[in-house]
Scaffold this active site. Structure first.
Site, PDB file in Angstrom:
ATOM      1  N   ASP A  66       0.813  -1.210   0.000  1.00 39.67           N
ATOM      2  CA  ASP A  66       0.000   0.000   0.000  1.00 39.67           C
ATOM      3  C   ASP A  66       0.854   1.272   0.000  1.00 39.67           C
ATOM      4  OD1 ASP A  66      -2.470  -1.348  -0.061  1.00 39.67           O
ATOM      5  OD2 ASP A  66      -2.354  -1.737   2.095  1.00 39.67           O
ATOM      6  N   LYS A 116      25.798  -7.225  16.320  1.00 36.78           N
ATOM      7  CA  LYS A 116      26.975  -6.624  15.705  1.00 36.78           C
ATOM      8  C   LYS A 116      26.538  -5.321  15.057  1.00 36.78           C
ATOM      9  CE  LYS A 116      30.761  -5.886  13.302  1.00 36.78           C
ATOM     10  NZ  LYS A 116      32.042  -5.489  13.921  1.00 36.78           N
ATOM     11  N   PHE A 117      27.229  -4.236  15.351  1.00 35.97           N
ATOM     12  CA  PHE A 117      26.933  -2.957  14.718  1.00 35.97           C
ATOM     13  C   PHE A 117      27.852  -2.763  13.520  1.00 35.97           C
ATOM     14  CE2 PHE A 117      25.167  -2.431  18.887  1.00 35.97           C
ATOM     15  CZ  PHE A 117      24.048  -1.655  18.671  1.00 35.97           C
ATOM     16  N   MET A 118      27.253  -2.558  12.357  1.00 36.50           N
ATOM     17  CA  MET A 118      28.053  -2.212  11.183  1.00 36.50           C
ATOM     18  C   MET A 118      28.032  -0.691  11.093  1.00 36.50           C
ATOM     19  SD  MET A 118      29.257  -4.958   9.679  1.00 36.50           S
ATOM     20  CE  MET A 118      28.931  -6.738   9.549  1.00 36.50           C
ATOM     21  N   VAL A 119      28.922  -0.063  11.814  1.00 35.90           N
ATOM     22  CA  VAL A 119      28.906   1.401  11.943  1.00 35.90           C
ATOM     23  C   VAL A 119      30.281   1.959  11.573  1.00 35.90           C
ATOM     24  CG1 VAL A 119      26.966   1.534  13.552  1.00 35.90           C
ATOM     25  CG2 VAL A 119      29.257   1.045  14.437  1.00 35.90           C
ATOM     26  N   HIS A 175       5.746 -12.764   6.872  1.00 40.56           N
ATOM     27  CA  HIS A 175       5.583 -12.259   5.502  1.00 40.56           C
ATOM     28  C   HIS A 175       6.919 -11.859   4.908  1.00 40.56           C
ATOM     29  CE1 HIS A 175       6.023  -8.428   7.634  1.00 40.56           C
ATOM     30  NE2 HIS A 175       6.162  -7.810   6.471  1.00 40.56           N
ATOM     31  N   ASN A 197      12.387  -9.255   5.885  1.00 41.65           N
ATOM     32  CA  ASN A 197      12.954  -8.598   7.068  1.00 41.65           C
ATOM     33  C   ASN A 197      12.266  -9.207   8.265  1.00 41.65           C
ATOM     34  OD1 ASN A 197      14.504  -6.768   5.582  1.00 41.65           O
ATOM     35  ND2 ASN A 197      12.855  -5.265   5.502  1.00 41.65           N
TER      36      ASN A 197
HETATM   37  O1  LIG Z   1      34.937  -0.186  19.321  1.00 45.28           O
HETATM   38  P1  LIG Z   1      33.523  -0.137  19.840  1.00 45.28           P
HETATM   39  O2  LIG Z   1      33.010   1.296  19.965  1.00 45.28           O
HETATM   40  O3  LIG Z   1      33.321  -0.933  21.078  1.00 45.28           O
HETATM   41  O4  LIG Z   1      32.677  -0.855  18.700  1.00 45.28           O
HETATM   42  C1  LIG Z   1      31.878  -0.237  17.743  1.00 45.28           C
HETATM   43  O5  LIG Z   1      32.631   0.317  16.668  1.00 45.28           O
HETATM   44  C2  LIG Z   1      33.391  -0.633  15.898  1.00 45.28           C
HETATM   45  C3  LIG Z   1      34.036   0.118  14.751  1.00 45.28           C
HETATM   46  O6  LIG Z   1      33.098   0.765  13.918  1.00 45.28           O
HETATM   47  C4  LIG Z   1      32.509  -1.764  15.366  1.00 45.28           C
HETATM   48  O7  LIG Z   1      33.341  -2.751  14.790  1.00 45.28           O
HETATM   49  C5  LIG Z   1      31.678  -2.392  16.490  1.00 45.28           C
HETATM   50  O8  LIG Z   1      30.784  -3.321  15.924  1.00 45.28           O
HETATM   51  C6  LIG Z   1      30.902  -1.290  17.221  1.00 45.28           C
HETATM   52  O9  LIG Z   1      30.154  -1.830  18.275  1.00 45.28           O
HETATM   53  O1  LIG Z   2       8.447  -1.895   4.044  1.00 45.79           O
HETATM   54  P1  LIG Z   2       8.713  -1.887   5.519  1.00 45.79           P
HETATM   55  O2  LIG Z   2       8.774  -3.261   6.128  1.00 45.79           O
HETATM   56  O3  LIG Z   2       7.779  -0.976   6.275  1.00 45.79           O
HETATM   57  O4  LIG Z   2      10.146  -1.208   5.651  1.00 45.79           O
HETATM   58  C1  LIG Z   2      11.349  -1.863   5.921  1.00 45.79           C
HETATM   59  O5  LIG Z   2      11.871  -2.513   4.758  1.00 45.79           O
HETATM   60  C2  LIG Z   2      12.211  -1.662   3.660  1.00 45.79           C
HETATM   61  C3  LIG Z   2      12.847  -2.506   2.588  1.00 45.79           C
HETATM   62  O6  LIG Z   2      14.009  -3.163   3.033  1.00 45.79           O
HETATM   63  C4  LIG Z   2      13.138  -0.520   4.089  1.00 45.79           C
HETATM   64  O7  LIG Z   2      13.269   0.405   3.024  1.00 45.79           O
HETATM   65  C5  LIG Z   2      12.611   0.210   5.317  1.00 45.79           C
HETATM   66  O8  LIG Z   2      13.585   1.142   5.752  1.00 45.79           O
HETATM   67  C6  LIG Z   2      12.314  -0.815   6.422  1.00 45.79           C
HETATM   68  O9  LIG Z   2      11.794  -0.160   7.561  1.00 45.79           O
END
Ligand SMILES: O=P(O)(O)O[C@H]1O[C@H](CO)[C@@H](O)[C@H](O)[C@H]1O
Ligand SMILES: O=P(O)(O)O[C@H]1O[C@H](CO)[C@@H](O)[C@H](O)[C@H]1O
Lengths: 351, 351
Positions: B76, B314-317, B164, B151
């Site tokens: 929708d 795991k944070f991909m940051v 879904h 997701n």
């Molecule tokens: O080193 P930190 O702050 O504990 O860890 C954070 O930053 C790192 C680098 O971006 C990442 O690999 C970790 O997943 C995140 O939790």
């Molecule tokens: O469509 P949904 O489940 O509301 O939305 C989710 O999946 C989408 C597709 O991966 C993303 O763009 C959105 O950021 C996420 O919140």
């Protein structure tokens, strides 16, 4: 059929720095939100055992000095070590491993655990900029890539609210650096112009994606931004290729624009705005010398996850992970919202 | 100097499907965890207004039928519309926009909001597989890329716990598809072998990264996995290039291995294991016919964010966003943990 309007009609945009595309779906801004909310960012009480504090004893038993400005020390749990055995020559193209050497450091911005960059003075931020330059100079002698980055906020995996960043230097050129190096080199070869210098000139004429500028720097939402309020900070003068190329004016201007931009960010949703930020400049190491990479322009990148409020972020999941990044709000709309945000008075300092 | 051991010593590994590297830092598994925890995944009470339920009235006023198996309907709030005005020809290489057309659908797996894939029977999952094939066939006639993705879990931005997935079909080849197409084509040209067919053969000999297999499919942690418990599901026989190439045996085997793999996932941390998953196969659309892409092998991908427990991801940051993906646990260690997890009895069905 109606005329195309980028603020209304779906399209894909090209990111020439990374040779990839992004799907822009502005019509989708009308979608009601029923998804996950982050817990509201809390004012965390000062942790008496905070290992980043001046005078604290860290995990390895060492005591921090009573520092009064910035303070840099080796990460106690580094992802990269200075040395280690080398993997054997890989014998098949599908199973390739190579040596990785490096070092990881933590850099405290300020002795006060309760401040963040926008709450620091320009002079205090200038000390941070100067230390970023020092670190890049020192580590850049030995290492190919010196990645300075700040993870800010719980939602960005930041494990300690004390104002700090990290520096990971490596013997290898990481993916992002490798791709940007290649794309900028190809552009330079083809057009005999520095991609980002040309880009910045055009943006300063167009004006629609500029968030704020001073005499030395411009903060803008790139035409190809993926995160809702992503920005890039670019130098106007002299084409510095690395942090180590900055003159005193540029360092001071950088400290100032960082304060203004992050104040806007905090004021946007009245919260301590989470992000990952960092710098990209020409590769370093013994094979490189100042001025040898005219295809590069140093820049800072801010990647903030928030979308609609302090508690609703954009998820880069399913489609984004498996196919392509997607955004609703256009980069021009994001720039306008940030432009209209107050950058002189931080929301915490208002009566 | 000691001998290299991949389970102990840092290195980078190459992902030949995407032409990128990943930093592996196994020594860092010793790091104590003091960072952000996710709220524990809650058993959400059934939402009486759940728009995915059989018989529910959706945002657009339409009523779902009283479906008893799978049910597909148009999203929708689609990120991609079937038509719209075309952007004008871009006049500069740094400001490139192109037309994007497409369609977005939602596919319910089951009428019961409380089940998830591992709690469904193999026959019920087989209906899902069959509908994935139907959708790919129908949408693949018109569109270049049909992205099926699920997701799962709040932490993956899933806005509704009802079982879904989504299907986004587009007139353009998204980044991930484009890169995998290029890498597989280059490998095929160079070695006259299908990259993933060759890869799977070698993994079946080596065995150290295999999680589970049946007569038709293998689930393994790829040598170049980025997420801690990332897996890939690959077909053993006949080299299908797309979902539409699967025979009945393969469909049934796929339903079975999906149940076994997702049961292992749920049992790993005794929680409904969040992930984004989806399929990658050869591009579709009017320019393509069955069997025309021998460089491709169809595969499913599971990208789960959890690292240490139901609440620590795991944070991909920072470093990952700005430089390169990094992991602590090796792919071999992850495969072993998953291999040792029960896949016959789901933790919810234990006394
Ligand atoms: O080193 P930190 O702050 O504990 O860890 C954070 O930053 C790192 C680098 O971006 C990442 O690999 C970790 O997943 C995140 O939790
Ligand atoms: O469509 P949904 O489940 O509301 O939305 C989710 O999946 C989408 C597709 O991966 C993303 O763009 C959105 O950021 C996420 O919140």
């Amino acid at each position: 059929s109606r005329e195309f309007n980028a603020a209304e009609h779906q399209h894909v945009r090209y990111n020439p720095l990374k040779d990839e595309w992004i799907l822009v779906s502005p019509h989708r801004c009308l979608r009601p939100w029923s998804g996950h909310s982050e817990p509201p960012p809390q004012e965390q009480p000062p942790d008496p055992n905070n290992p980043l504090k001046a005078g604290a004893v860290r995990a390895n038993g060492q005591r921090n000095p009573n520092y009064t400005s910035t303070y840099v020390f080796p990460n106690d749990f580094p992802a990269l070590l200075e040395r280690g055995p080398e993997p054997p020559q890989s014998d098949h193209p599908l199973f390739q491993a190579r040596q990785a050497r490096g070092t990881c450091r933590v850099m405290c911005f300020h002795p006060n655990s309760a401040v963040s960059i926008p709450l620091m003075s320009v002079e205090e931020i200038l000390s941070v900029v100067e230390e970023w330059v020092n670190q890049t100079k020192e580590l850049g002698r030995r290492y190919t890539w010196v990645q300075i980055f700040e993870n800010k906020g719980n939602v960005m995996g930041c494990s300690n609210p004390h104002p700090h960043c990290q520096i990971w230097a490596s013997s290898f050129l990481p993916n992002e650096g490798r791709i940007k190096d290649r794309c900028q080199k190809e552009y330079y070869t083809k057009y005999n112009k520095t991609l980002l210098v040309e880009y910045l000139e055009m943006e300063m004429e167009k004006k629609e994606r500029i968030v704020i500028q001073n005499t030395e720097w411009v903060a803008l939402v790139p035409y190809w931004a993926t995160w809702p309020f992503e920005t890039m900070v670019l130098p106007i003068n002299g084409g510095p290729q690395r942090l180590t190329d900055l003159n005193d004016q540029q360092k001071k201007g950088l400290a100032e624009i960082i304060k203004l931009l992050t104040t806007k960010y905090d004021n946007l949703f009245s919260c301590s705005f989470p992000y990952s930020m960092g710098f990209h400049g020409a590769p370093t190491g013994p094979d490189h010398t100042a001025g040898d990479s005219p295809h590069w322009l140093l820049h800072a990148i801010y990647l903030p996850p928030l979308l609609r409020s302090a508690t609703v972020k954009k998820f880069m999941v399913g489609y984004e992970m498996l196919a392509q990044s997607q955004r609703d709000l256009t980069p021009e709309q994001a720039a306008e919202k940030l432009r209209n945000c107050n950058h002189l008075v931080h929301y915490k300092n208002k009566q």
